[in-house]
Design an enzyme around this catalytic site. Sequence first.
Site, short mmCIF file in Angstrom:
data_model
loop_
_atom_site.label_atom_id
_atom_site.label_comp_id
_atom_site.label_asym_id
_atom_site.label_seq_id
_atom_site.Cartn_x
_atom_site.Cartn_y
_atom_site.Cartn_z
CG ASP A 55 -9.38 31.42 11.46
OD1 ASP A 55 -9.79 32.15 10.55
OD2 ASP A 55 -8.29 31.61 12.05
CB ALA A 80 -4.42 27.20 10.31
CB SER A 92 -4.65 42.70 5.39
OG SER A 92 -5.94 42.19 5.63
CB SER A 149 -9.24 41.91 6.32
OG SER A 149 -8.97 40.55 6.55
CE LYS A 162 -5.42 34.27 13.11
NZ LYS A 162 -5.87 33.18 12.22
N1 LIG Z 1 -7.79 30.28 4.39
C1 LIG Z 1 -7.85 30.84 5.59
O1 LIG Z 1 -8.81 31.53 5.94
C2 LIG Z 1 -6.71 30.59 6.54
C3 LIG Z 1 -6.89 30.81 7.92
C4 LIG Z 1 -5.83 30.56 8.78
C5 LIG Z 1 -4.62 30.11 8.26
N2 LIG Z 1 -4.49 29.91 6.92
C6 LIG Z 1 -3.22 29.41 6.36
O2 LIG Z 1 -2.88 28.21 7.06
C7 LIG Z 1 -1.48 28.04 7.08
C8 LIG Z 1 -0.99 27.74 8.50
O3 LIG Z 1 -1.21 28.87 9.31
P1 LIG Z 1 -0.89 28.81 10.90
O4 LIG Z 1 -1.34 30.09 11.46
O5 LIG Z 1 -1.38 27.55 11.50
O6 LIG Z 1 0.72 28.76 10.89
P2 LIG Z 1 1.67 28.21 12.06
O7 LIG Z 1 1.00 28.32 13.38
O8 LIG Z 1 2.97 28.86 11.83
O9 LIG Z 1 1.81 26.63 11.74
C9 LIG Z 1 2.45 26.18 10.58
C10 LIG Z 1 2.31 24.66 10.47
O10 LIG Z 1 2.76 24.27 9.18
C11 LIG Z 1 3.77 23.26 9.33
N3 LIG Z 1 4.74 23.47 8.24
C12 LIG Z 1 5.36 24.62 7.90
N4 LIG Z 1 6.13 24.43 6.82
C13 LIG Z 1 5.99 23.13 6.46
C14 LIG Z 1 6.53 22.32 5.43
N5 LIG Z 1 7.38 22.83 4.52
N6 LIG Z 1 6.15 21.03 5.35
C15 LIG Z 1 5.28 20.51 6.24
N7 LIG Z 1 4.73 21.22 7.25
C16 LIG Z 1 5.09 22.51 7.35
C17 LIG Z 1 4.36 23.49 10.69
O11 LIG Z 1 4.96 22.28 11.11
P3 LIG Z 1 5.96 22.21 12.38
O12 LIG Z 1 5.08 22.07 13.58
O13 LIG Z 1 6.80 21.03 12.12
O14 LIG Z 1 6.74 23.52 12.39
C18 LIG Z 1 3.12 23.87 11.50
O15 LIG Z 1 2.39 22.72 11.85
C19 LIG Z 1 -0.88 29.32 6.48
O16 LIG Z 1 -0.60 29.07 5.12
C20 LIG Z 1 -2.03 30.32 6.59
O17 LIG Z 1 -1.96 31.33 5.59
C21 LIG Z 1 -5.50 30.15 6.05
#
Ligand SMILES: NC(=O)c1ccc[n+]([C@@H]2O[C@H](COP(=O)([O-])OP(=O)(O)OC[C@H]3O[C@@H](n4cnc5c(N)ncnc54)[C@H](OP(=O)(O)O)[C@@H]3O)[C@@H](O)[C@H]2O)c1
Length: 286
Positions: A114, A141, A27, A29, A78
Site C-alpha cells: 500500500d 491506510a 473484491s 483483485s 492486515k
Molecule cells: N485505494 C487503495 O488502494 C486503498 C488502500 C487502503 C485503504 N483504502 C481506503 O482507505 C480508507 C481507510 O481504510 P483503513 O483500512 O485505514 O480503515 P480504518 O483502519 O478503519 O480507519 C478509518 C479511519 O477513518 C476515520 N474515519 C472514519 N469515518 C470517518 C468520518 N466520517 N469522518 C472522519 N474520519 C472518519 C477513522 O477515524 P477515528 O480514528 O476517529 O475512528 C480512522 O482514522 C477506506 O476507505 C479504504 O477503502 C484504499
Amino acid sequence: MGVSLPDRPSFCAVQHAFLFADPAAHSRSPEMHRAAFAHAGISGEYTARRVPPAELPAAVVGLRQPGVLGANLSLPHKTAALSLLDDLTPAARAIGAVNTVIHRGGRLTGDNTDAPGLLAALADVDAPTGGLSVVLGAGGAARAAVYALVSAGHTVMIVNRTHARAQALAAELGGRAAWPETVPWSAVTLLVNASSAGLDAPDESPLSPFVPLEARAVVYDMVYRPAETRLMREARAAGLRAENGLGMLAHQARLAFRAWTGADVPVGVFLGALAGGRMPQPEGGA
Ligand SMILES: NC(=O)c1ccc[n+]([C@@H]2O[C@H](COP(=O)([O-])OP(=O)(O)OC[C@H]3O[C@@H](n4cnc5c(N)ncnc54)[C@H](OP(=O)(O)O)[C@@H]3O)[C@@H](O)[C@H]2O)c1
C-alpha cells in the site's frame, strides 16, 4: 479449516494466489490479477476467499503448499497476520500491517505494498514532492500513507477525527499530529484522504468546510467509490487537481504481483481490469 487448494502435484505449472478477507465477495483483485497472469503469459489463478478471523491461522498455513505464490490480505486480517509469518519486510514491520504475503520454499514473508503503491500513484499524477503534506485519518491506510510520505521526504501533518490516534501515529511513524485549525492550509501541496470519510457517502467529506490549499496542490482521495468524492468535487471546484484511489489500488496489486511472480506487468493492465467492469468495491486496498 485450511485453504482448500486444487489437488495438483507440486510440479504442476499452474500457480495460485489468494485474497483472504472477510467479506471477500466484492473484491476486484481477482480481475486485476487474472489480467496480469494473462498479460505475463503465466498460468496462474487468483481466488478471493472469505476467511473469518478465527480461520486466518489455518488459511495462512495453507499458503506454504507448493504451487502457491502467496496472498493478499484485506480487512480484517492486515494486522492479525503479523504474528503468523516467518519474516516481515521493513515496511510491513514499521507500518504494522501486511497486505501481501509472499511464499518462497515454504517460508512466508509479509510485505506492505500500500505504501509504495500510494507513492507510485502520486508519481503518476506528478504530485508535488517534498512539500507540506496532510494525511487525513489514523487507521491502517493512514499508517501506510504516513510511512510512505515521511520516507519520501515530505513534511507530514496528520489530522484525524480522534486526535489521540493521530498523536500515537505521529509518535510511532513520524509527522506531526494537528487539529484542522492549526494546519497552515495555504502552504499544503498534498492532501491525502486516508480516512473512510466519503466511502459510499457522496455528501460526506473528511474536510468540511473545504479550505483552499497551495495553488499547485494535489488532493489524493484513497476512497474510490464514488469515483468522485465530495472532497474531490470541492477541490476541483477550487481549481485544484484531485484523484481517487484507483491508481493506488492498481499499483499495490502490481507490486504484489511482481513480488509473487517476478513479472513487471504495466499498471495499465491492472487499471484496465478495474475499468472493464462494474465500479470497484472498497476493500481496504487489496
Ligand atoms: N485505494 C487503495 O488502494 C486503498 C488502500 C487502503 C485503504 N483504502 C481506503 O482507505 C480508507 C481507510 O481504510 P483503513 O483500512 O485505514 O480503515 P480504518 O483502519 O478503519 O480507519 C478509518 C479511519 O477513518 C476515520 N474515519 C472514519 N469515518 C470517518 C468520518 N466520517 N469522518 C472522519 N474520519 C472518519 C477513522 O477515524 P477515528 O480514528 O476517529 O475512528 C480512522 O482514522 C477506506 O476507505 C479504504 O477503502 C484504499
